[in-house]
Enzyme design. Sequence first.
Site, mmCIF file in Angstrom:
data_model
loop_
_atom_site.group_PDB
_atom_site.id
_atom_site.type_symbol
_atom_site.label_atom_id
_atom_site.label_comp_id
_atom_site.label_asym_id
_atom_site.label_seq_id
_atom_site.Cartn_x
_atom_site.Cartn_y
_atom_site.Cartn_z
ATOM 1 N N GLU A 121 1.635 11.757 8.678
ATOM 2 C CA GLU A 121 0.077 11.302 8.125
ATOM 3 C C GLU A 121 -0.509 12.820 8.367
ATOM 4 O O GLU A 121 -0.623 13.164 9.393
ATOM 5 C CB GLU A 121 -0.369 10.146 9.054
ATOM 6 C CG GLU A 121 -1.934 9.706 8.611
ATOM 7 C CD GLU A 121 -2.483 8.510 9.028
ATOM 8 O OE1 GLU A 121 -1.632 7.864 9.580
ATOM 9 O OE2 GLU A 121 -3.811 8.416 8.716
ATOM 10 N N LYS A 161 7.455 0.339 13.846
ATOM 11 C CA LYS A 161 6.875 1.748 13.925
ATOM 12 C C LYS A 161 5.882 2.048 15.007
ATOM 13 O O LYS A 161 5.263 1.256 15.613
ATOM 14 C CB LYS A 161 5.888 1.676 12.579
ATOM 15 C CG LYS A 161 5.186 3.284 12.398
ATOM 16 C CD LYS A 161 4.824 3.699 10.892
ATOM 17 C CE LYS A 161 3.449 2.889 10.574
ATOM 18 N NZ LYS A 161 2.405 3.365 11.548
ATOM 19 N N ASP A 197 -1.157 -1.672 11.911
ATOM 20 C CA ASP A 197 -2.268 -1.944 13.025
ATOM 21 C C ASP A 197 -3.582 -1.475 12.186
ATOM 22 O O ASP A 197 -4.813 -1.940 12.871
ATOM 23 C CB ASP A 197 -2.100 -1.703 14.035
ATOM 24 C CG ASP A 197 -2.072 0.085 14.452
ATOM 25 O OD1 ASP A 197 -2.159 0.635 13.129
ATOM 26 O OD2 ASP A 197 -2.012 0.666 15.388
ATOM 27 N N SER A 198 -3.365 -0.930 11.041
ATOM 28 C CA SER A 198 -4.773 -0.847 10.188
ATOM 29 C C SER A 198 -5.460 -2.292 9.841
ATOM 30 O O SER A 198 -6.734 -2.225 9.522
ATOM 31 C CB SER A 198 -4.431 -0.245 8.993
ATOM 32 O OG SER A 198 -3.491 -0.867 8.197
ATOM 33 N N ASP A 201 4.070 -2.439 12.979
ATOM 34 C CA ASP A 201 3.407 -1.500 13.800
ATOM 35 C C ASP A 201 3.602 -1.996 15.173
ATOM 36 O O ASP A 201 3.028 -3.261 15.368
ATOM 37 C CB ASP A 201 1.956 -1.008 13.501
ATOM 38 C CG ASP A 201 1.776 0.159 12.584
ATOM 39 O OD1 ASP A 201 2.721 0.903 12.685
ATOM 40 O OD2 ASP A 201 0.641 0.421 12.084
ATOM 41 N N GLU A 254 3.827 5.020 17.266
ATOM 42 C CA GLU A 254 3.011 6.315 17.029
ATOM 43 C C GLU A 254 3.329 7.306 18.154
ATOM 44 O O GLU A 254 3.142 6.881 19.287
ATOM 45 C CB GLU A 254 1.543 6.181 16.789
ATOM 46 C CG GLU A 254 1.122 5.328 15.771
ATOM 47 C CD GLU A 254 -0.387 5.258 15.739
ATOM 48 O OE1 GLU A 254 -1.248 6.136 16.187
ATOM 49 O OE2 GLU A 254 -0.638 4.614 14.743
HETATM 50 O O1 KIV Z 1 -1.692 0.999 10.105
HETATM 51 C C1 KIV Z 1 -1.287 1.476 8.823
HETATM 52 O O2 KIV Z 1 -1.615 1.046 7.980
HETATM 53 C C2 KIV Z 1 -0.687 2.654 8.940
HETATM 54 C C3 KIV Z 1 -0.452 3.611 7.735
HETATM 55 C C4 KIV Z 1 -1.792 4.153 7.209
HETATM 56 C C5 KIV Z 1 0.795 4.574 7.667
HETATM 57 O O3 KIV Z 1 -0.131 3.058 10.137
HETATM 58 NA NA NA Z 2 -0.702 2.020 11.973
#
Ligand code: KIV
Ligand code: NA
Length: 263
Positions: A180, A111, A44-45, A83, A113
Amino acid sequence: MSVTVRTLQQCKNEGRKFSVLTAYDATFAHRISEAGVDAILVGDSLGMVVQGNSSTLPVSVDEMAYHTAAVARGNQGALIMSDLPFLAAATPERALDASLKVMQAGAHMVKIEGAAWLADTVQLLKRNGVPVCVHMGLTPQAVNAFGGYRVQGRDEDSARQLIQDAVALEKAGAAVLLLECVPRDVSRQLLSSVTIPVIGIGAAPECDGQVLVMHDMLGLTPGKPARFVRNFMLDAGGDINAAFRAYDSAVKAGTFPADEHCF
Ligand code: KIV
Ligand code: NA
């Protein structure tokens, strides 16, 4: 041969490091997987590096599914992890609905969080055939709760809690953990407390796998890079494909991350 969640566990069991990079579209997914990188994180970056937001909070489940589908079309055998974005795993039922969208778009695992409070969600997803990676430590979706992007687990109590939570999440059925921005010694303690693969970013070279945001490791992100970032474009003489290969090699040889990338 395609990389699966079992491949990552085998890597860990045999003491071989694996590499992970983010991608958000077909072209880069193609190049990254072709370079030998084991897993692609549709992070989600993308809310920051693709959409230009100042945090990951604005990203929707539908946007995650859209980018996951694009990555899946370009992918050449890497494991695709997507994510679940902000609040998409706030309840187990929401996580199940969001997983349906990204898994049907082509993700092989999701994934989420958080920490031990995700145990029920991890269990429910696993029972339904969705392998889960839990992202711990600095969880960027909680930036407002943290009051900034800060290293986590610095004091004894929070370090102990982090390790307890990792153990609980493994017990609940998490397939992978991602750490992280956690001090190196705390990361090492955590690694010796679980048997599932642990992916690090700003954690420790001892992690089983490493991940970076693609834009960061290509030196494209404006501003001062985070401590854990290395610009692989410099090593690669400006060739993007060579930069992906250099990253993969450095992770697998254990030369990245180095001390200077750790907390
Ligand atoms: O969204 C992302 O790119 C991430 C990484 C920084 C682990 O969660
Ligand atoms: Na992320």
